[in-house]
Enzyme design. Structure first.
Site, mmCIF file in Angstrom:
data_model
loop_
_atom_site.group_PDB
_atom_site.id
_atom_site.type_symbol
_atom_site.label_atom_id
_atom_site.label_comp_id
_atom_site.label_asym_id
_atom_site.label_seq_id
_atom_site.Cartn_x
_atom_site.Cartn_y
_atom_site.Cartn_z
ATOM 1 N N ASP A 6 83.114 4.880 13.599
ATOM 2 C CA ASP A 6 84.365 4.651 14.342
ATOM 3 C C ASP A 6 83.987 3.924 15.628
ATOM 4 O O ASP A 6 84.003 4.489 16.713
ATOM 5 C CB ASP A 6 85.033 6.005 14.622
ATOM 6 C CG ASP A 6 86.333 5.836 15.377
ATOM 7 O OD1 ASP A 6 86.784 4.690 15.554
ATOM 8 O OD2 ASP A 6 86.891 6.863 15.809
ATOM 9 N N GLU A 22 78.236 10.082 19.867
ATOM 10 C CA GLU A 22 78.908 9.098 20.723
ATOM 11 C C GLU A 22 77.934 8.709 21.841
ATOM 12 O O GLU A 22 77.414 9.574 22.544
ATOM 13 C CB GLU A 22 80.190 9.733 21.291
ATOM 14 C CG GLU A 22 80.802 9.034 22.489
ATOM 15 C CD GLU A 22 81.296 7.624 22.199
ATOM 16 O OE1 GLU A 22 82.162 7.461 21.342
ATOM 17 O OE2 GLU A 22 80.784 6.685 22.849
ATOM 18 N N GLN A 77 80.051 0.891 29.596
ATOM 19 C CA GLN A 77 81.250 0.048 29.494
ATOM 20 C C GLN A 77 82.285 0.450 30.544
ATOM 21 O O GLN A 77 82.182 1.503 31.170
ATOM 22 C CB GLN A 77 81.864 0.206 28.103
ATOM 23 C CG GLN A 77 82.155 1.654 27.730
ATOM 24 C CD GLN A 77 82.085 1.939 26.240
ATOM 25 O OE1 GLN A 77 82.197 1.034 25.433
ATOM 26 N NE2 GLN A 77 81.912 3.203 25.861
ATOM 27 N N ASP A 99 84.687 -2.848 18.945
ATOM 28 C CA ASP A 99 84.541 -4.142 18.264
ATOM 29 C C ASP A 99 83.088 -4.634 18.327
ATOM 30 O O ASP A 99 82.298 -4.163 19.147
ATOM 31 C CB ASP A 99 85.494 -5.151 18.918
ATOM 32 C CG ASP A 99 86.930 -4.672 18.791
ATOM 33 O OD1 ASP A 99 87.440 -4.642 17.675
ATOM 34 O OD2 ASP A 99 87.503 -4.284 19.830
ATOM 35 N N HIS A 138 93.250 7.117 12.611
ATOM 36 C CA HIS A 138 92.424 8.318 12.417
ATOM 37 C C HIS A 138 92.674 8.987 11.063
ATOM 38 O O HIS A 138 91.742 9.498 10.440
ATOM 39 C CB HIS A 138 92.632 9.295 13.581
ATOM 40 C CG HIS A 138 92.070 8.772 14.857
ATOM 41 N ND1 HIS A 138 92.776 8.703 16.031
ATOM 42 C CD2 HIS A 138 90.855 8.212 15.124
ATOM 43 C CE1 HIS A 138 92.017 8.161 16.973
ATOM 44 N NE2 HIS A 138 90.855 7.856 16.440
ATOM 45 N N ASP A 188 72.395 7.202 21.095
ATOM 46 C CA ASP A 188 72.545 6.008 20.282
ATOM 47 C C ASP A 188 72.609 6.370 18.790
ATOM 48 O O ASP A 188 71.761 7.131 18.296
ATOM 49 C CB ASP A 188 71.328 5.114 20.579
ATOM 50 C CG ASP A 188 71.356 3.858 19.772
ATOM 51 O OD1 ASP A 188 72.122 2.960 20.147
ATOM 52 O OD2 ASP A 188 70.632 3.786 18.760
ATOM 53 N N GLY A 189 73.596 5.837 18.081
ATOM 54 C CA GLY A 189 73.792 6.164 16.672
ATOM 55 C C GLY A 189 72.584 5.819 15.813
ATOM 56 O O GLY A 189 72.241 6.545 14.882
HETATM 57 N N1 SPD Z 1 89.962 -3.558 18.298
HETATM 58 C C1 SPD Z 1 89.795 -2.152 18.398
HETATM 59 C C2 SPD Z 1 88.939 -1.540 17.343
HETATM 60 C C3 SPD Z 1 88.624 -0.134 17.716
HETATM 61 C C4 SPD Z 1 88.269 0.735 16.596
HETATM 62 N N2 SPD Z 1 87.875 2.064 17.034
HETATM 63 C C5 SPD Z 1 88.765 2.696 17.894
HETATM 64 C C6 SPD Z 1 88.404 4.091 18.224
HETATM 65 C C7 SPD Z 1 89.468 5.045 17.866
HETATM 66 N N3 SPD Z 1 88.935 6.311 17.545
#
Ligand code: SPD
Length: 277
Positions: free
Chosen positions: A153, A104, A29, A156, A60, A135-136
């Protein structure tokens, strides 16, 4: 200079920025960091706001302490995504934690955050933390009956993140959890992601007995009205340890026992989306 996140063709967020501090295309990304006028440093992935230094604590604290104060004695926690380290920082506030694992997919997110968000990523090098860059889905496959809590976490549900909002993923999560474990996942905004919220809570309900959506007011996510959804076969977030919650809240800027209860109260239009009546 302005950073603009377009929610759709009709609405957007604008933040005045002093300068762009970082820009790279990772294998997964586009990773960018801006210095904003009001919110401190801002991290975006593929042009979408992930966190700012000023408001990250809301998300968080809420994605971690709600389930952790519900579990009796949480020892092992997995965070899928969350490369900024904010969830890990909050998890380590709980003295019972023995192991906090971060999976991650994009190592670059971790490294960029360590440089530009040191107060968020500050616990990633703690001896209780293990980091995996993969990969999760693949990672979870190795585990059975192991974690007390799994936190998704994610960014989108576009691109590589889509799979983390589907039933197959929740089944893998369930297998990796202890029978009395809890999973939580960021579940988007009822204003802009009604269909996602509906489909993900429906999928979670077909895998877990209790599914509960709660609210976190994250100023810079679309509409500022953000949700997180918890699922478990054994626990309801309503039955939490108020004493532990009060203790943890001394270290928090948002979370406290009153808010724990209040966050679970949903407006009727949201109840209708998640069928969480
Ligand atoms: N629209 C943003 C959604 C992001 C959710 N995760 C953000 C990572 C923060 N640790």
């Amino acid at each position: 200079m302005w950073f603009i996140e377009n929610y759709d063709e009709r609405a957007s967020l604008g933040l005045k920025v002093r300068k762009k501090l970082h820009e790279e295309q990772s294998p997964f990304q586009k990773v960018e960091v801006y210095e904003t006028e009001f919110f401190g440093n801002l991290l975006t992935l593929d042009g979408l706001v992930m966190l700012t230094q000023k408001d990250e604590f809301v998300y968080h604290e809420m994605i971690t302490h709600m389930p952790l104060c519900t579990l009796k004695n949480p020892e092992r926690v997995l965070v899928v995504g969350g490369g900024d380290g904010g969830a890990i920082r909050e998890i380590l506030k709980h003295p019972s934690i023995k192991e906090a694992v971060l999976c991650e997919i994009d190592e670059r997110v971790v490294r960029v955050c360590q440089k530009y968000f040191p107060e968020v990523s500050c616990k990633l090098e703690d001896p209780k933390v293990k980091m995996h860059f993969e990969d999760g889905f693949k990672f979870l496959n190795q585990y059975e009956n192991y974690f007390d809590l799994i936190i998704t976490d994610s960014s989108d549900p576009v691109g590589p993140g889509v799979a983390l909002f589907k039933e197959d993923y929740y089944r893998l999560v369930k297998k990796a959890l202890k029978p009395d474990g809890i999973m939580v996942s960021q579940s988007e905004s009822p204003w802009y992601f009604e269909d996602t919220m509906n489909s993900m809570t429906t999928a979670m309900s077909s895998v877990f007995k209790h599914v509960e959506t709660y609210i976190a007011l994250v100023t810079l996510y679309p509409s500022g009205f953000w949700t997180i959804t918890a699922a478990s076969d054994a626990h309801s977030l309503h039955n939490f340890d108020e004493k532990r919650s009060a203790e943890i809240s001394k270290t928090c800027k948002y979370y406290n026992p009153e808010l724990h209860k209040g966050a679970l109260a949903l407006p009727n239009f949201v109840k209708n989306i998640v069928k969480n009546k």
